[in-house]
Write an enzyme that holds these catalytic residues in place. Structure first.
Site, PDB file in Angstrom:
ATOM      1  N   ASP A 102      -7.267   6.873   2.024  1.00 30.76           N
ATOM      2  CA  ASP A 102      -8.673   6.682   1.649  1.00 30.76           C
ATOM      3  C   ASP A 102      -9.630   7.683   2.282  1.00 30.76           C
ATOM      4  OD1 ASP A 102      -8.510   4.548  -0.156  1.00 30.76           O
ATOM      5  OD2 ASP A 102      -8.140   3.152   1.485  1.00 30.76           O
ATOM      6  N   ASP A 159      -5.966   3.503  -6.882  1.00 30.32           N
ATOM      7  CA  ASP A 159      -7.224   3.855  -6.207  1.00 30.32           C
ATOM      8  C   ASP A 159      -7.231   5.312  -5.737  1.00 30.32           C
ATOM      9  OD1 ASP A 159      -6.159   1.259  -5.949  1.00 30.32           O
ATOM     10  OD2 ASP A 159      -7.586   0.670  -4.416  1.00 30.32           O
TER      11      ASP A 159
END
Ligand code: GLY
Length: 382
Positions: A102, A159
């Site tokens: 991330d 994601d």
């Protein structure tokens, strides 16, 4: 070819003025509460920001909110708060072994943006360091490892499409093609193993980390394996548009359209995405974050397409933004968060209809797009 022009298409200037005014008042209030709490905000507990450990994957969205507000207003308080959070986040760079895939969410949209605006070396270094960490998670079988922990060596998640712009940025800044090659290999794996023929997507795919063979696709944050977690669909939608913007490869634009068509076909008449498009009718769990992310992706998709085709996606984005704002935005000045119906995961019962700084972030990004601000935080060096 005349591509769709969003500023001439969007005529509702009074709604934009109203949103600017509300955002400015709300975010100025939210800064005071963040400083009081001494944290990088993620969500609220009652009417206060809740402290969250530095290194949590959402940490970049608060300073990115501040940079979006700085673009909207020119007010230095937003720039200063962004820098405060950027500096706090250095502790996560020190603790690098706990970071995951991330890091694009964490550094590109704040340090990368600050570097684009101020050309300061520290922000450049932080962003490039983050890109190196993301590249180091690449498995040569063609995917980027998502999370840490023993047994998760072969896990990839949809994601990650939104973190690839950090890798494209690194190639664009350094001239070294390896970052872009990794990003494109991962995007191609996502097309092959995540995107289904109807345009819906898996959240998680588990590969054999030694051979790259497909092993499983558990349900992840959605309802179950084979269901359709709406935020995963929106990560794919916007992520593929961004891969197209950074590479010019038509297959990424086509995939973004495929996912967008599915997303629009699944949304209910109230234009508020459910948490999972295949969840049971009750309880009726929504996810404002999925809606706002998708709206940003749809606007960028519209800009890439000829006028009539672009209009379809643009109109859907506006419907989503307005519907969610009307139903779930809290503009009261005794609470620092805006969107009240974000959902962390279908099976996380306390995480249903919560506030999230990134649910708010994508709304602010969308409003700035509609105001005509062309600085794309996912491509700050464009
Ligand atoms: N990237 C994690 C989430 O969307 O919840």
């Amino acid at each position: 070819m005349n591509t769709f022009n969003i500023t001439s298409a969007f005529q509702d200037a009074s709604w934009i003025r109203d949103m600017e005014d509300k955002l400015n008042r709300k975010m100025a209030y939210a800064i005071g509460k963040a400083r009081e709490a001494g944290c990088i905000p993620y969500t609220t507990d009652g009417k206060a920001w809740k402290d969250n450990p530095i290194g949590w994957w959402t940490n970049g969205f608060w300073p990115a909110n501040m940079w979006q507000m700085f673009r909207m207003t020119g007010d230095q308080i937003y720039r200063d708060e962004a820098v405060r959070a950027e500096q706090m986040l250095d502790a996560a760079l020190q603790d690098f072994k706990n970071l995951s895939h991330d890091v694009g969410f964490m550094w590109l949209i704040q340090s990368g943006v600050r570097y684009a605006l101020e050309q300061n070396q520290d922000s450049f270094d932080r962003t490039l360091y983050a890109a190196h960490m993301l590249a180091s998670r690449y498995n040569p079988n063609g995917f980027i490892r998502a999370w840490n922990g023993k047994g998760r060596e072969g896990w990839a998640i949809v994601d990650c499409m939104m973190n690839l712009p950090l890798l494209y940025w690194a190639t664009e800044e350094t001239g070294d093609p390896r970052f872009r090659q990794i990003a494109m290999n991962h995007a191609d794996t996502t097309i092959k193993y995540f995107v289904r023929p109807d345009g819906s997507c898996n959240h998680i795919v588990i590969f054999d980390p030694e051979t790259g063979a497909f092993l499983d696709n558990p349900g992840g944050q959605g309802y179950e394996s084979g269901s359709s977690w709406s935020r995963g669909q929106s990560w794919a939608l916007y992520g593929f548009v961004l891969s197209w913007l950074h590479t010019g490869e038509t297959r990424y634009l086509d995939t973004a359209k495929q996912v967008a068509n599915y997303f629009i076909s699944q949304i209910t008449d109230d234009w508020m995405p459910r948490c999972d498009f295949r969840q049971p009718a009750e309880p009726d769990i929504r996810d404002n974050a999925a809606g706002n992310i998708a709206a940003c992706g749809l606007i960028e998709l519209a800009r890439a397409l000829p006028e009539l085709e672009g209009k379809l996606y643009f109109d859907a984005a506006i419907r989503i933004l307005k519907a969610q704002e009307k139903d779930a935005a809290n503009w009261a000045l005794d609470d620092p968060a805006i969107f009240t119906k974000c959902t962390s995961a279908w099976h996380d019962i306390p995480g249903r209809h919560m506030t999230m700084t990134y649910g708010d972030y994508y709304f602010i990004e969308a409003i700035n797009k509609l105001r005509g601000d062309n600085l794309l935080f996912w491509y700050p060096n464009r």
